[in-house]
Design a protein around this motif. Structure first.
Motif, PDB file in Angstrom:
ATOM      1  N   TYR A  16      53.942 -10.392   9.639  1.00 30.71           N
ATOM      2  CA  TYR A  16      53.393  -9.400  10.038  1.00 30.71           C
ATOM      3  C   TYR A  16      51.623  -9.633   9.981  1.00 30.71           C
ATOM      4  CZ  TYR A  16      51.780  -4.546  10.628  1.00 30.71           C
ATOM      5  OH  TYR A  16      51.553  -3.337  11.026  1.00 30.71           O
ATOM      6  N   GLN A  17      51.399 -10.624   9.352  1.00 28.95           N
ATOM      7  CA  GLN A  17      49.957 -10.729   9.080  1.00 28.95           C
ATOM      8  C   GLN A  17      49.081 -11.767  10.313  1.00 28.95           C
ATOM      9  OE1 GLN A  17      50.508 -12.175   4.807  1.00 28.95           O
ATOM     10  NE2 GLN A  17      48.417 -11.248   4.799  1.00 28.95           N
ATOM     11  N   ILE A  18      50.010 -12.336  11.155  1.00 30.10           N
ATOM     12  CA  ILE A  18      49.544 -13.119  12.254  1.00 30.10           C
ATOM     13  C   ILE A  18      50.073 -12.681  13.516  1.00 30.10           C
ATOM     14  CG2 ILE A  18      48.694 -14.967  10.780  1.00 30.10           C
ATOM     15  CD1 ILE A  18      51.174 -16.482  12.105  1.00 30.10           C
ATOM     16  N   TYR A 117      61.778 -13.334   3.745  1.00 29.82           N
ATOM     17  CA  TYR A 117      61.148 -11.867   3.775  1.00 29.82           C
ATOM     18  C   TYR A 117      59.688 -11.819   3.189  1.00 29.82           C
ATOM     19  CZ  TYR A 117      60.670  -6.841   2.471  1.00 29.82           C
ATOM     20  OH  TYR A 117      60.509  -5.592   2.575  1.00 29.82           O
ATOM     21  N   HIS A 118      58.742 -11.510   3.677  1.00 32.18           N
ATOM     22  CA  HIS A 118      57.395 -11.342   3.496  1.00 32.18           C
ATOM     23  C   HIS A 118      56.944  -9.941   3.514  1.00 32.18           C
ATOM     24  CE1 HIS A 118      53.609 -14.022   2.377  1.00 32.18           C
ATOM     25  NE2 HIS A 118      53.135 -12.617   2.191  1.00 32.18           N
ATOM     26  N   TRP A 119      57.763  -9.062   3.070  1.00 33.65           N
ATOM     27  CA  TRP A 119      57.072  -7.473   3.013  1.00 33.65           C
ATOM     28  C   TRP A 119      57.617  -6.622   3.890  1.00 33.65           C
ATOM     29  CZ3 TRP A 119      51.579  -8.429   0.396  1.00 33.65           C
ATOM     30  CH2 TRP A 119      51.728  -9.062  -0.610  1.00 33.65           C
ATOM     31  N   LEU A 161      62.483 -14.702  -0.703  1.00 28.23           N
ATOM     32  CA  LEU A 161      61.536 -13.545  -0.819  1.00 28.23           C
ATOM     33  C   LEU A 161      60.234 -14.212  -1.211  1.00 28.23           C
ATOM     34  CD1 LEU A 161      63.512 -11.177  -3.294  1.00 28.23           C
ATOM     35  CD2 LEU A 161      63.644 -10.948  -0.937  1.00 28.23           C
ATOM     36  N   ASN A 162      59.047 -13.409  -0.690  1.00 33.29           N
ATOM     37  CA  ASN A 162      57.903 -13.626  -1.089  1.00 33.29           C
ATOM     38  C   ASN A 162      57.240 -12.628  -1.968  1.00 33.29           C
ATOM     39  OD1 ASN A 162      55.061 -15.026  -0.661  1.00 33.29           O
ATOM     40  ND2 ASN A 162      54.706 -12.682  -0.323  1.00 33.29           N
ATOM     41  N   GLU A 163      56.993 -13.130  -3.273  1.00 36.42           N
ATOM     42  CA  GLU A 163      56.318 -12.035  -4.216  1.00 36.42           C
ATOM     43  C   GLU A 163      57.183 -10.807  -4.501  1.00 36.42           C
ATOM     44  OE1 GLU A 163      52.232 -11.538  -3.525  1.00 36.42           O
ATOM     45  OE2 GLU A 163      51.735 -13.728  -3.791  1.00 36.42           O
ATOM     46  N   PRO A 164      58.367 -10.822  -4.958  1.00 34.33           N
ATOM     47  CA  PRO A 164      59.167  -9.520  -4.817  1.00 34.33           C
ATOM     48  C   PRO A 164      58.354  -8.578  -5.735  1.00 34.33           C
ATOM     49  CG  PRO A 164      60.247 -11.196  -6.191  1.00 34.33           C
ATOM     50  CD  PRO A 164      59.325 -12.052  -5.327  1.00 34.33           C
ATOM     51  N   PHE A 410      45.758 -10.167   8.987  1.00 29.73           N
ATOM     52  CA  PHE A 410      45.645  -8.902   8.440  1.00 29.73           C
ATOM     53  C   PHE A 410      46.106  -8.730   7.106  1.00 29.73           C
ATOM     54  CE2 PHE A 410      48.678  -5.096   7.727  1.00 29.73           C
ATOM     55  CZ  PHE A 410      47.716  -3.994   7.952  1.00 29.73           C
ATOM     56  N   GLU A 411      45.313  -8.505   6.197  1.00 29.70           N
ATOM     57  CA  GLU A 411      45.121  -8.605   4.766  1.00 29.70           C
ATOM     58  C   GLU A 411      45.535  -7.241   4.144  1.00 29.70           C
ATOM     59  OE1 GLU A 411      45.507 -10.872   2.495  1.00 29.70           O
ATOM     60  OE2 GLU A 411      45.399  -9.705   0.977  1.00 29.70           O
ATOM     61  N   TRP A 412      46.806  -6.821   4.625  1.00 30.85           N
ATOM     62  CA  TRP A 412      47.666  -5.882   4.040  1.00 30.85           C
ATOM     63  C   TRP A 412      46.608  -4.589   3.970  1.00 30.85           C
ATOM     64  CZ3 TRP A 412      52.149  -7.277   5.055  1.00 30.85           C
ATOM     65  CH2 TRP A 412      52.428  -8.466   4.980  1.00 30.85           C
ATOM     66  N   ALA A 413      46.593  -3.969   2.723  1.00 26.56           N
ATOM     67  CA  ALA A 413      45.807  -2.757   2.751  1.00 26.56           C
ATOM     68  C   ALA A 413      44.239  -2.826   3.060  1.00 26.56           C
ATOM     69  CB  ALA A 413      46.100  -1.864   1.328  1.00 26.56           C
TER      70      ALA A 413
HETATM   71  C1  FCB Z   1      49.567 -12.634  -1.396  1.00 22.10           C
HETATM   72  C2  FCB Z   1      50.510 -12.637  -0.249  1.00 22.10           C
HETATM   73  C3  FCB Z   1      49.704 -13.268   1.041  1.00 22.10           C
HETATM   74  C4  FCB Z   1      48.262 -12.930   1.219  1.00 22.10           C
HETATM   75  C5  FCB Z   1      47.658 -13.257  -0.100  1.00 22.10           C
HETATM   76  C6  FCB Z   1      46.052 -13.013  -0.070  1.00 22.10           C
HETATM   77  O1  FCB Z   1      49.865 -11.932  -2.506  1.00 22.10           O
HETATM   78  O2  FCB Z   1      51.753 -13.068  -0.215  1.00 22.10           O
HETATM   79  O3  FCB Z   1      50.396 -12.296   2.185  1.00 22.10           O
HETATM   80  O4  FCB Z   1      47.915 -11.494   1.523  1.00 22.10           O
HETATM   81  O5  FCB Z   1      48.013 -12.648  -1.211  1.00 22.10           O
END
Ligand code: FCB
Length: 453
Positions: A16-18, A117-119, A161-164, A410-413
């Motif tokens: 989703y970020q790229i 799964y990355h969120w 999973l990434n960072e559950p 795209f850095e999430w929030a």
């Molecule tokens: C992590 C996320 C990644 C990115 C970095 C800065 O928590 O896994 O997608 O946003 O932080």
């Protein structure tokens, strides 16, 4: 610096970020499309609809990976590109995109490390309760088996999973991430169902029987440091650690949830989402674990935000994390403490001596750019953190390091405001410009390879 033989050097990104191309080739919406459309949810109203347009520019991006000289690339698969409704109908064009990418990487000697799964949960599944719903664990396993079956001839490294922690606690507890819920029981149920989904997915993919496959999970590991020696701050540090690290690592590698969860969360949940037999599923033997490290958490005991215990959200554990030490900070405001990466690695190994091999799957930073993209702060950050990781390699079976991130994204929030890339992206033109850190990383990798022990 002397690296173990065969040490892998990579960079990481997530779908989703790229990717952008949010409704191209049949992709269905994910919870991040929905969340980003909520006014105020993401800075400046940014969304991932276009992002770095990697879906169309992947070939140029593979060229940049080749020039960088990495031998591994960690990327994620968008669930709703493959299964637009989250389950059932498979979208071939989605799978074909990831096949093209994996084949192009392999042709250049770069190994794909795939995260399933990355969120980005398909919105259709959120509409049925998302990760609060136990069925989502099974749907995740079905999706994983589908992707695995389609790509196991070109991919052997599979991260569930990434960072559950972030999916569950930041997404369903704090509400800072999609789906933006602020719950107690729901967030803890989400954490459990993510872990269950992980275990079921590993079982389902292993059952596929393909040879040479490796399965793992990626966890964010911020060591916790009490700001004073007081018993109250020490207890706060334990609570923080249970919430962020041990809620996940204890069941994954130790076969049980931390006892402390009963006193911490007994007012907001009866834990009825934990069923007999779940821990055995969650504790599938793994081939590797990925560790993401950005900062240490400095904690003090503090009043709960919500006075009524029954109404608390899952992250309201009576801890203040804002009292930072007097050390330099990145553009995110995160304290720069490379030694925290050493302890993140050694803590995990000390708690779980049978830990599988470890990769640092994310580490990186944000700093303001200067005109020539001479990001000397980032270079210093990476150098110090790589050295800190290596310090742990006597104790931990450390197999590789992935820098976050290949490209600005795209850095999430935070939307597009914060730039983590080794490569600058001009979002108006999608022009890619390697920063000084990109060139530095390339020469660092080539000298590290020459010095392998
Ligand atoms: C992590 C996320 C990644 C990115 C970095 C800065 O928590 O896994 O997608 O946003 O932080």
């Amino acid at each position: 610096m002397n690296f173990p033989a065969g040490f892998r050097w990579g960079v990481a990104t997530s779908a989703y970020q790229i990717e952008g191309a949010a409704s191209t080739d049949g992709r269905g919406p994910s919870i991040w499309d929905t969340f980003a459309a909520v006014p105020g949810a993401v800075a400046s109203g940014d969304t991932g609809a276009v992002a770095a347009d990697h879906y169309h520019r992947w070939s140029e991006d593979v060229g940049l990976l080749v020039d960088l000289g990495v031998d591994a690339y960690r990327f994620s698969i968008s669930w709703s590109r493959v299964l637009p409704e989250g389950r059932g109908r498979v979208e071939r064009r989605g799978l074909d995109f990831y096949r093209r990418l994996a084949e192009a990487l392999l042709a250049k000697g770069i190994e794909p490390f795939v995260t399933l799964y990355h969120w980005d949960l398909p919105q259709a599944l959120e509409d049925e309760g998302g990760w609060r719903n136990r069925d989502t664990a099974g749907w995740f396993a079905d999706y994983s088996a589908t992707v695995h079956e389609a790509l196991s001839d070109v991919v052997t490294k599979w991260t569930t999973l990434n960072e559950p922690y972030c999916s569950a606690v930041v997404g369903y507890g704090e509400g800072r991430h999609a789906p933006g819920a602020r719950e107690g029981h729901g967030a803890l149920a989400a954490a459990h169902h993510l872990l269950l989904g992980h275990g079921l997915a590993v079982q389902a993919m292993r059952a596929g029987g393909a040879a040479g496959q490796e399965f793992g999970i990626v966890l964010n590991q911020s060591p916790t440091v009490p700001v004073t020696g007081s018993p109250a701050d020490a207890a706060a540090a334990v609570r923080q650690d249970v919430l962020l690290r041990r809620q996940f690592t204890d069941p994954l590698f130790g076969g049980a949830y931390p006892d402390e969860m009963t006193s911490m969360f007994g007012d907001i949940t009866d834990f009825s989402f934990r069923h007999d037999g779940d821990l055995a599923v969650i504790g599938q033997p793994l081939d590797y674990v990925g560790l993401n490290y950005y900062y240490r958490l400095h904690v003090a005991d503090a009043p709960h935000r919500e006075p009524d215990p029954a109404k608390r959200t899952a992250h309201d554990i009576g801890v203040d994390t804002t009292r930072l030490p007097d050390v330099p900070r990145t553009g995110m405001g995160w304290p720069v403490e490379p030694a925290g990466l050493t302890t993140a690695l050694t803590d995990l190994k000390a708690r779980h001596p049978e830990l599988p091999p470890v990769y640092v799957t994310e580490n990186g930073c944000v700093y303001p750019d200067n005109e020539n993209f001479e990001d000397t702060d980032r270079i210093a950050f990476l150098k110090d953190h790589i050295a800190a990781a290596l310090t742990a390699a006597d104790e931990v079976d450390l197999r590789g390091y992935f820098c976050w991130s290949l490209l600005d994204n795209f850095e999430w929030a935070h939307g597009y405001k914060h730039r983590f890339g080794l490569i600058h992206v001009d979002y108006a033109t999608q022009r890619r410009t390697p920063r000084a850190s990109y060139h530095w990383y390339r020469s660092f990798i080539s000298s590290a390879r020459a010095e392998e022990r």
